[in-house]
Design an enzyme around this catalytic site. Structure first.
Site, PDB file in Angstrom:
ATOM      1  N   ASP A  82      23.035   3.400  -9.737  1.00 10.60           N
ATOM      2  CA  ASP A  82      22.322   4.406  -8.784  1.00 10.60           C
ATOM      3  C   ASP A  82      23.036   4.480  -7.817  1.00 10.60           C
ATOM      4  O   ASP A  82      23.600   3.437  -6.836  1.00 10.60           O
ATOM      5  CB  ASP A  82      21.098   3.245  -8.241  1.00 10.60           C
ATOM      6  CG  ASP A  82      20.203   3.354  -7.617  1.00 10.60           C
ATOM      7  OD1 ASP A  82      19.096   5.061  -8.109  1.00 10.60           O
ATOM      8  OD2 ASP A  82      20.462   3.258  -6.438  1.00 10.60           O
ATOM      9  N   GLU A  84      35.713  -4.110 -22.551  1.00 10.30           N
ATOM     10  CA  GLU A  84      35.778  -5.309 -23.396  1.00 10.30           C
ATOM     11  C   GLU A  84      35.097  -5.732 -24.544  1.00 10.30           C
ATOM     12  O   GLU A  84      34.607  -6.075 -25.231  1.00 10.30           O
ATOM     13  CB  GLU A  84      35.325  -6.492 -22.692  1.00 10.30           C
ATOM     14  CG  GLU A  84      36.267  -7.163 -21.302  1.00 10.30           C
ATOM     15  CD  GLU A  84      35.494  -7.899 -20.307  1.00 10.30           C
ATOM     16  OE1 GLU A  84      34.277  -8.524 -20.677  1.00 10.30           O
ATOM     17  OE2 GLU A  84      36.103  -8.394 -19.136  1.00 10.30           O
TER      18      GLU A  84
HETATM   19  C1  GLC Z   1      18.902   6.385  -6.797  1.00  7.86           C
HETATM   20  C2  GLC Z   1      17.068   6.738  -6.740  1.00  7.86           C
HETATM   21  C3  GLC Z   1      16.434   6.475  -5.750  1.00  7.86           C
HETATM   22  C4  GLC Z   1      16.333   5.539  -5.325  1.00  7.86           C
HETATM   23  C5  GLC Z   1      17.503   5.192  -4.708  1.00  7.86           C
HETATM   24  C6  GLC Z   1      17.433   4.523  -4.032  1.00  7.86           C
HETATM   25  O1  GLC Z   1      18.545   8.206  -6.202  1.00  7.86           O
HETATM   26  O2  GLC Z   1      17.067   7.353  -8.337  1.00  7.86           O
HETATM   27  O3  GLC Z   1      14.396   6.876  -7.329  1.00  7.86           O
HETATM   28  O4  GLC Z   1      15.447   5.230  -4.460  1.00  7.86           O
HETATM   29  O5  GLC Z   1      18.128   5.393  -4.987  1.00  7.86           O
HETATM   30  O6  GLC Z   1      17.747   3.273  -4.579  1.00  7.86           O
END
Ligand code: GLC
Ligand code: CA
Length: 570
Positions: free
Chosen positions: A221, A274
């Site tokens: 993310d 790993e």
């Molecule tokens: C990314 C995710 C989104 C989230 C953001 C903060 O863009 O896809 O859904 O709100 O990160 O974590």
């Protein structure tokens, strides 16, 4: 080979370390996929019960959005504990059972890692609040004294991607107004301090924890945000939500896409390697195409999302340019590229393509480019304002084109049903912090996160024996899985055919453009005689010689109608 092994080849452990390069990956938003116990929230047992559906769809892997313990300030992207399952969604044992069932069906498992921020309920953040200024506990996050005579002003002018300031002030343990902490997203999502070795070590532990449980890969993310430069020189930054890379030398923006972020991913690569086969990762990095290669490199995460088609208009020349560029970038990075039209953050593509022609393009921000549907949402999200048949026709044509491209394809739950965005969710039911933090000016992403319809009737259209945590519109019933399973001409049947054929036809990661004789028609060939024709125009065109294997809309007198893609075999 025993007859049993022959009939269940997928159950054998994969030794193919390159499985991901051209995989079809299906994104599950766990809270909205299937609810086994009727509490209105999708769960892991629900996913396990739907493994036959996923197997019949013909995907290679699932990616699960976060299922970790969370207050859901941001749909689970506010993680309380990275190494557990939210009790409303299941248990670790249920996670293992789900993984085993998916693996037995030959489906790999990718989980979401959220390293930029935790939730404010994470034990470390609670510890930071209870500890003094300058303590080791505070140093795991980004705490600063405020400006102004009494520290009453935020440390700098940075704003949150969800609206409002990117800093919140805390109350010190002794009750006095205190320091401020940085959160690029919601207040409940404090940013980690990635200069702190303890933070790095904790994420190594998390990656090993899930890898040891048999997870095959990770979706990272906001992978481009982890390292920041808080030098006062950047205190008066322009709106962080706007792309203004041009003001900075590549890699020098104080927040986004800093070069040193790649040290973290080089370190993670050692952990992925790993395992046998090595664990894979895909970066969510909203960076310009030429900056994607480092995230995607085999020394880094190995693959990166490419959102270019998602942001593009439905236009032959634009699609072609994006495909050419991204195949070249992938080649240069040593990786394969990725393609995606829909996910849990954007208006569903069947709806984007149904927007009236004069509807406004995106105003910019992390999403810039083609029509993003935000204006339509702001105006009430009325399905009557859409040309739904056109949206679905274009969505299927675009998807069939995407599924023929070299690289991996990411699909979002519900798109195989041709599901439209649920644009008319009452304000009181909305959950997205982007809506709540902007007093509704940003309508947010709830409309693509509404629980799936499995049957045309029932309290939640078969999502579960109870209700649904986001309201489902009445028209969801016509899109139900059971309705489409009974209809050979349904969108679901089309996705199943396309994915099965893709498996059969997919070969080397090569593509040769052929002259279509028209600017609004793309034609290309993959090794082995797999020919693809995509007509972006409105007039029917002739098809080349060959056997038509599949088309996204029925042929008319043997010709390819407008807004239609066909696959042929020589
Ligand atoms: C990314 C995710 C989104 C989230 C953001 C903060 O863009 O896809 O859904 O709100 O990160 O974590
Ligand atoms: Ca449930």
């Amino acid at each position: 080979m025993t007859p049993d092994a022959a009939s269940h080849p997928a159950a054998l452990p994969s030794t193919d370390a390159d499985w991901w390069r051209q995989a079809a990956v299906y994104q599950i938003y766990p809270r909205s996929f299937a609810d086994a116990n009727g509490d209105g929230i999708g769960d892991l047992a629900g996913i396990t019960s739907r493994v036959p559906y996923l197997a019949a769809l013909g995907i290679d892997a699932v990616w699960l959005s976060p299922f970790y313990p969370s207050a859901l300030a941001d749909g689970g992207y506010d993680v309380d504990d990275y190494r557990d399952v939210d009790p409303r969604i299941g248990t670790l044992e249920e996670f293992d059972a789900m993984t085993a069932a998916l693996h037995a069906a030959g489906i790999k498992v990718i989980v979401d890692v959220v390293p930029n921020h935790s939730s404010d309920r994470h034990v470390w953040f609670q510890e930071a609040l209870a500890s003094p200024r300058g303590s080791a506990a505070r140093n795991r996050y980004i705490f600063r004294d405020g400006k102004g005579d009494n520290g009453e002003l935020p440390p700098n002018n940075w704003v949150s991607l969800f609206g409002g300031p990117a800093w919140d002030r805390i109350t010190e343990p002794d009750g006095t107004p205190g320091q401020w902490y940085l959160h690029l997203f919601a207040s409940e999502q404090p940013d980690f301090n990635w200069s702190n070795e303890e933070v790095r070590e904790d994420f190594r532990t998390t990656l090993r924890f899930w890898s040891d449980r048999g997870v095959d890969g990770y979706r990272i993310d906001v992978a481009h945000a982890l390292t920041k430069n808080l030098d006062p020189a950047f205190d008066a930054l322009l709106d962080v939500r706007q792309g203004h890379e041009h003001l900075f030398v590549d890699g020098q923006h104080p927040i986004w896409d800093r070069d040193e972020v790649h040290e973290i991913y080089a370190d993670w690569r050692r952990i992925f390697d790993e395992y046998d086969p090595p664990r894979i990762a895909v970066a969510e990095a909203w960076v310009p195409a030429h900056r994607r290669a480092r995230y995607a490199s085999p020394e880094g995460l190995g693959q990166a999302f490419n959102f270019d088609l998602l942001m593009a208009d439905y236009d032959a020349a634009e699609f072609r340019r994006i495909i050419v560029d991204n195949l070249a970038f992938a080649d240069a990075s040593g990786s394969s590229t990725t393609w995606v039209f829909s996910n849990h953050d954007v208006v569903r593509h069947a709806t984007r393509y149904a927007l009236p022609d004069d509807s406004a393009a995106s105003a910019g921000g992390i999403m810039s480019g083609g029509k993003d549907g935000k204006q339509w949402l702001r105006e009430g999200g009325d399905p009557a304002a859409l040309d739904i048949p056109r949206g679905l026709r274009r969505a299927k044509a675009a998807t069939l084109l995407m599924l023929a491209l070299p690289g991996s394809a990411y699909l979002y739950q519900g798109e195989e049903l041709g599901l439209q965005e649920a644009g008319q969710i009452p304000a009181a039911d909305r959950q997205d912090p982007a809506f709540l933090r902007t007093q509704g000016e940003e309508v947010g992403r709830d409309g693509c996160r509404v629980p799936l319809p499995w049957t045309p009737e029932g309290p939640s259209f078969g999502f579960g024996p109870g209700g649904a945590h986001l309201p489902q519109p009445a028209w969801f019933s016509t899109y139900a899985v059971s309705v489409q399973e009974a209809d050979a001409g349904s969108t679901l049947a089309f996705y199943r055919q396309a994915l099965a054929l893709r498996h059969e036809l997919q070969t080397a990661e090569e593509l040769t453009w052929l002259d279509s004789g028209r600017a609004d028609v793309l034609r290309f060939e993959r090794p082995g005689g797999w020919t693809v024709v995509s007509n972006f125009g409105t007039e029917p065109v002739d098809l080349p010689a060959g056997e038509v294997l599949l088309s996204s809309s029925p042929l008319v007198d043997g010709r390819l109608p407008g807004e239609t893609t066909a696959w042929l075999r020589a």
